[in-house]
Design a protein around this motif. Structure first.
Motif, PDB file in Angstrom:
ATOM      1  N   GLY A 151       0.826  -1.188   0.000  1.00 37.58           N
ATOM      2  CA  GLY A 151       0.000   0.000   0.000  1.00 37.58           C
ATOM      3  C   GLY A 151       0.868   1.249   0.000  1.00 37.58           C
ATOM      4  O   GLY A 151       2.105   1.166   0.006  1.00 37.58           O
ATOM      5  N   GLN A 152       0.212   2.402   0.052  1.00 40.20           N
ATOM      6  CA  GLN A 152       0.933   3.670  -0.040  1.00 40.20           C
ATOM      7  C   GLN A 152       1.424   4.160   1.317  1.00 40.20           C
ATOM      8  O   GLN A 152       2.252   5.083   1.377  1.00 40.20           O
ATOM      9  CB  GLN A 152       0.029   4.743  -0.673  1.00 40.20           C
ATOM     10  CG  GLN A 152      -0.952   5.423   0.276  1.00 40.20           C
ATOM     11  CD  GLN A 152      -2.101   4.516   0.732  1.00 40.20           C
ATOM     12  OE1 GLN A 152      -2.302   3.417   0.200  1.00 40.20           O
ATOM     13  NE2 GLN A 152      -2.848   4.980   1.719  1.00 40.20           N
ATOM     14  N   GLY A 153       0.935   3.574   2.392  1.00 36.82           N
ATOM     15  CA  GLY A 153       1.373   3.941   3.728  1.00 36.82           C
ATOM     16  C   GLY A 153       0.465   4.960   4.399  1.00 36.82           C
ATOM     17  O   GLY A 153      -0.239   5.721   3.742  1.00 36.82           O
ATOM     18  N   THR A 154       0.491   4.949   5.730  1.00 36.48           N
ATOM     19  CA  THR A 154      -0.264   5.918   6.521  1.00 36.48           C
ATOM     20  C   THR A 154       0.616   6.354   7.698  1.00 36.48           C
ATOM     21  O   THR A 154       1.270   5.528   8.336  1.00 36.48           O
ATOM     22  CB  THR A 154      -1.610   5.324   6.984  1.00 36.48           C
ATOM     23  OG1 THR A 154      -2.386   6.333   7.641  1.00 36.48           O
ATOM     24  CG2 THR A 154      -1.428   4.145   7.934  1.00 36.48           C
ATOM     25  N   GLN A 155       0.626   7.650   7.969  1.00 40.18           N
ATOM     26  CA  GLN A 155       1.535   8.197   8.976  1.00 40.18           C
ATOM     27  C   GLN A 155       0.945   8.068  10.376  1.00 40.18           C
ATOM     28  O   GLN A 155      -0.195   8.479  10.617  1.00 40.18           O
ATOM     29  CB  GLN A 155       1.820   9.679   8.686  1.00 40.18           C
ATOM     30  CG  GLN A 155       2.685  10.374   9.728  1.00 40.18           C
ATOM     31  CD  GLN A 155       4.125   9.905   9.704  1.00 40.18           C
ATOM     32  OE1 GLN A 155       4.743   9.816   8.639  1.00 40.18           O
ATOM     33  NE2 GLN A 155       4.679   9.611  10.881  1.00 40.18           N
ATOM     34  N   VAL A 156       1.751   7.525  11.274  1.00 41.77           N
ATOM     35  CA  VAL A 156       1.406   7.468  12.696  1.00 41.77           C
ATOM     36  C   VAL A 156       2.456   8.283  13.449  1.00 41.77           C
ATOM     37  O   VAL A 156       3.652   8.017  13.342  1.00 41.77           O
ATOM     38  CB  VAL A 156       1.385   6.025  13.214  1.00 41.77           C
ATOM     39  CG1 VAL A 156       1.223   6.010  14.734  1.00 41.77           C
ATOM     40  CG2 VAL A 156       0.271   5.235  12.547  1.00 41.77           C
ATOM     41  N   THR A 157       1.993   9.267  14.195  1.00 45.45           N
ATOM     42  CA  THR A 157       2.894  10.103  14.989  1.00 45.45           C
ATOM     43  C   THR A 157       2.461  10.050  16.441  1.00 45.45           C
ATOM     44  O   THR A 157       1.308  10.349  16.753  1.00 45.45           O
ATOM     45  CB  THR A 157       2.899  11.550  14.493  1.00 45.45           C
ATOM     46  OG1 THR A 157       3.258  11.587  13.105  1.00 45.45           O
ATOM     47  CG2 THR A 157       3.878  12.397  15.288  1.00 45.45           C
ATOM     48  N   VAL A 158       3.388   9.665  17.303  1.00 52.21           N
ATOM     49  CA  VAL A 158       3.105   9.571  18.730  1.00 52.21           C
ATOM     50  C   VAL A 158       3.924  10.658  19.420  1.00 52.21           C
ATOM     51  O   VAL A 158       5.152  10.585  19.495  1.00 52.21           O
ATOM     52  CB  VAL A 158       3.466   8.195  19.295  1.00 52.21           C
ATOM     53  CG1 VAL A 158       3.059   8.107  20.770  1.00 52.21           C
ATOM     54  CG2 VAL A 158       2.786   7.096  18.481  1.00 52.21           C
ATOM     55  N   SER A 159       3.225  11.657  19.900  1.00 54.60           N
ATOM     56  CA  SER A 159       3.921  12.810  20.481  1.00 54.60           C
ATOM     57  C   SER A 159       2.977  13.571  21.393  1.00 54.60           C
ATOM     58  O   SER A 159       1.769  13.627  21.152  1.00 54.60           O
ATOM     59  CB  SER A 159       4.426  13.733  19.373  1.00 54.60           C
ATOM     60  OG  SER A 159       4.996  14.915  19.919  1.00 54.60           O
ATOM     61  N   SER A 160       3.547  14.161  22.440  1.00 54.28           N
ATOM     62  CA  SER A 160       2.747  15.002  23.323  1.00 54.28           C
ATOM     63  C   SER A 160       2.817  16.462  22.875  1.00 54.28           C
ATOM     64  O   SER A 160       2.185  17.326  23.491  1.00 54.28           O
ATOM     65  CB  SER A 160       3.243  14.860  24.760  1.00 54.28           C
ATOM     66  OG  SER A 160       4.630  15.145  24.838  1.00 54.28           O
TER      67      SER A 160
END
Length: 128
Positions: A119-128
């Motif tokens: 697939g083309q990918g999906t962004q996951v960002t874990v940040s406060s």
């Protein structure tokens, strides 16, 4: 031709949860496994978890065991990745991919090269 489309990526705080989806279309019966991979900036793409399309067997990378859960809905041709207790180091682009290799081979060598459709990918960002 198999097409894979990921969705569900987002910005989330540490300790939070997300569910990613991977919808498949096309010749899905040719493939024996669907896997989730991730790639952080400056790092190699790494396998996260995969599931057998035959019997639902799963294989998890040690880094996500106990926090991530993969599941499938055969009627919808969709694979899900439930991610709990997210950490900043989980930040990456998440890709789903399909493989024709036997699941035992994938368990022995869970690497991108044996997955042929992406697939083309999906962004996951874990940040406060």
């Amino acid at each position: 031709q198999l097409q894979l489309v990921e969705s569900g990526g987002d910005l989330v705080q540490p300790g939070g949860s997300l569910r990613l989806s991977c919808a498949a279309s096309g010749f899905t019966s040719d493939y024996r496994a669907i896997g989730w991979f991730r790639q952080a900036p400056g790092k190699e793409r790494e396998g996260v978890v995969c599931i057998s399309t035959n019997d639902g067997s799963t294989y998890y990378a040690d880094s996500v065991k106990g926090r991530f859960t993969i599941s499938r809905d055969n009627a919808k041709k969709t694979v899900y990745l439930q991610m709990n207790s997210l950490k900043p180091e989980d930040t990456a682009v998440y890709y789903c991919a399909a493989s024709r290799a036997p699941f035992t081979t994938i368990q022995a060598m869970f690497v991108p090269v044996i997955f042929g459709s992406w697939g083309q990918g999906t962004q996951v960002t874990v940040s406060s």
